[in-house]
Design a protein around this motif. Structure first.
Motif, PDB file in Angstrom:
ATOM      1  N   PHE A   1      -7.933 -21.326  23.486  1.00 52.94           N
ATOM      2  CA  PHE A   1      -8.653 -21.583  21.884  1.00 52.94           C
ATOM      3  C   PHE A   1      -8.048 -23.152  21.319  1.00 52.94           C
ATOM      4  O   PHE A   1      -8.571 -23.813  20.938  1.00 52.94           O
ATOM      5  N   ALA A   2      -7.000 -22.985  22.071  1.00 60.09           N
ATOM      6  CA  ALA A   2      -6.239 -24.081  21.565  1.00 60.09           C
ATOM      7  C   ALA A   2      -6.506 -25.441  22.437  1.00 60.09           C
ATOM      8  O   ALA A   2      -6.308 -27.100  21.001  1.00 60.09           O
TER       9      ALA A   2
ATOM     10  N   ILE B   1      -9.687 -26.873  20.564  1.00 63.78           N
ATOM     11  CA  ILE B   1      -9.471 -27.188  19.341  1.00 63.78           C
ATOM     12  C   ILE B   1      -8.374 -28.699  18.992  1.00 63.78           C
ATOM     13  O   ILE B   1      -8.909 -29.333  18.761  1.00 63.78           O
ATOM     14  N   GLN B   2      -7.769 -28.958  20.254  1.00 65.34           N
ATOM     15  CA  GLN B   2      -6.669 -29.812  20.427  1.00 65.34           C
ATOM     16  C   GLN B   2      -8.192 -31.625  20.836  1.00 65.34           C
ATOM     17  O   GLN B   2      -8.081 -32.104  20.582  1.00 65.34           O
TER      18      GLN B   2
END
Lengths: 189, 250
Positions: A16-17, A20-21
């Motif tokens: 998920f990170a 989004i990054q």
């Protein structure tokens, strides 16, 4: 199976990170132009003088009324003058479009140049009759505010020693406008 | 003032209800079952507050941050009865400057410098991680658990938006000047309240609200020689997050 729960949590979080990054990071550009009451476009760039002097002068002997304006900023100076006959000794100015003719209607584009050891404003080219106009669209003679537009072009011709043209440079002063610009009324009596 | 009194009253009533329930539960002292430690995966919305979300050109601390997503891991390790050490590791994306934001900056600089025109270019986004830890107390009511926590820790800022500004008609500031992207570890603090619903022995669905604040990162400016108008040196962070999660007891 139970042993896999915690690692699964962590893995999902990391994915998920990463997602989004990599969000949209495109550059965004915006340009804001001056909203000053007196401005023009000189050779494609907006120019808004920080010093503007506007006068309406009436000469009772010749019965001539003259609107004159000088704007100065950043080594550049724009001047224009419009003289109208039989305009009367009132604090206003006749509305209309006045074409540069070199005598009653003049315009000038100056740049700061070195002359005899001093930096002074000198004409950058000449403005021929018909090379522009000044339009007065509104005058509030009580508040002494004037509104209008102007545009002209100035041609600089460089010659060699034999009088041959080496180059011609044209400075375009376009989209000039003055909006509710205060003026001073002077009676030369 | 009335609002504060009302909120305080509501909180007192809720706490009293939980307290009464806790006393009821406490009667069979030896059979008392306390909360288990848990870890959860959370996701939700992060709203910038105060200066962080402000779009006021004249405020040097306004961040122009936007509502964005947040997600991460949150949990607690119970150390004594229902008293635990809570921890949270969340990622936040607080967006980037919009066209309206960059135009507002351009207008502001045009006015501040009396410039003929100003072009502002913005790149990058607000990205950071909150790494917070703090005491937590849980109130239990049937299948519901109310977790209250105070937190402190670190905020890792990976990026903030960078702006470049080009003025026209200002001889003293002809160079493009920059408000650089910031990246830093800074201290942060906050608090949270979460409500968990046990839908099985080891799993709960959780709803959580968290407030996080930090003095924020220092900001470097380059080529800004003739300083007029907006000049940013610090970007304080303040956000309120609303998250939904799934937790696992262990």
């Amino acid at each position: 199976m139970n042993k896999l729960r915690l690692p699964a949590f962590l893995l999902l979080s990391a994915l998920f990170a990463f997602a989004i990054q990599s969000c949209n990071k495109d550059a965004i550009t915006a340009t804001a132009y001056t909203t000053k009451a007196f401005q023009a476009n000189i050779n494609g760039s907006t120019w808004a003088p920080d010093t503007v002097n506007m006068f309406i002068t009436y000469n009772p002997d010749t019965k001539m009324k003259t609107l004159s304006c000088v704007g100065t900023k950043s080594q550049k100076q724009v001047l224009f003058s419009v003289a109208v006959a039989n305009a009367g000794d009132t604090q206003g100015f006749p509305l209309g479009t006045y074409t540069v003719d070199g005598s009653t209607v003049t315009a000038q584009y100056n740049t700061q140049q070195l002359s005899d050891g001093n930096y002074v404003f000198l004409p950058h080219g000449t403005i021929e009759p018909g090379a522009g106009s000044v339009t007065v669209t509104a005058v509030d003679s009580v508040k002494k505010q004037i509104t209008g537009t102007f545009n002209f072009y100035s041609r600089s011709t460089i010659y060699d020693g034999d009088g041959n043209v080496v180059s011609i440079t044209v400075d375009n002063i376009t989209s000039g406008e003055f909006t509710n610009k205060s003026y001073q009324y002077i009676n030369n009596q | 003032m009335k609002k504060i009194i009302s909120i305080a009253s509501i909180i007192t009533i809720i706490f009293s209800a939980f307290s009464v329930q806790a006393q009821d539960n406490d009667k069979p002292q030896d059979n008392k079952i306390y909360e288990k430690s848990y870890i959860g995966l959370y996701g939700g919305i992060s709203n910038p507050n105060s200066n962080y979300g402000s779009t006021n050109y004249s405020n040097n601390k306004s961040g122009f941050a936007k509502r964005g997503v947040t997600f991460g891991i949150d949990g607690a390790v119970y150390v004594y009865k229902n008293l635990a050490v809570g921890y949270t590791l969340t990622f936040q994306d607080q967006g980037k400057l919009t066209y309206d934001d960059t135009y507002a900056l351009a207008q502001g600089y045009t006015n501040s410098y009396s410039a003929d025109a100003t072009s502002v270019t913005a790149t990058g986004r607000y990205h950071n991680w909150n790494i917070l830890i703090g005491p937590q107390y849980s109130f239990v009511y049937h299948k519901f658990v109310l977790d209250l926590r105070a937190s402190g820790g670190l905020i890792k800022i990976f990026s903030t938006p960078e702006t470049s500004v080009q003025l026209t008609g200002i001889p003293d500031q002809t160079a493009v000047f920059y408000q650089r992207k910031a990246s830093a570890f800074v201290l942060g603090y906050g608090g949270s309240a979460g409500l968990r619903w046990k839908f099985s022995d080891n799993w709960t669905v959780a709803l959580k609200g968290a407030y996080v604040s930090s003095p924020g990162p220092s900001v470097k400016n380059d080529n800004h020689t003739d300083v007029m108008g907006r000049y940013v040196t610090k970007l304080p962070i303040s956000e309120f997050q609303t998250m939904l999660g799934l937790t696992l007891n262990f």
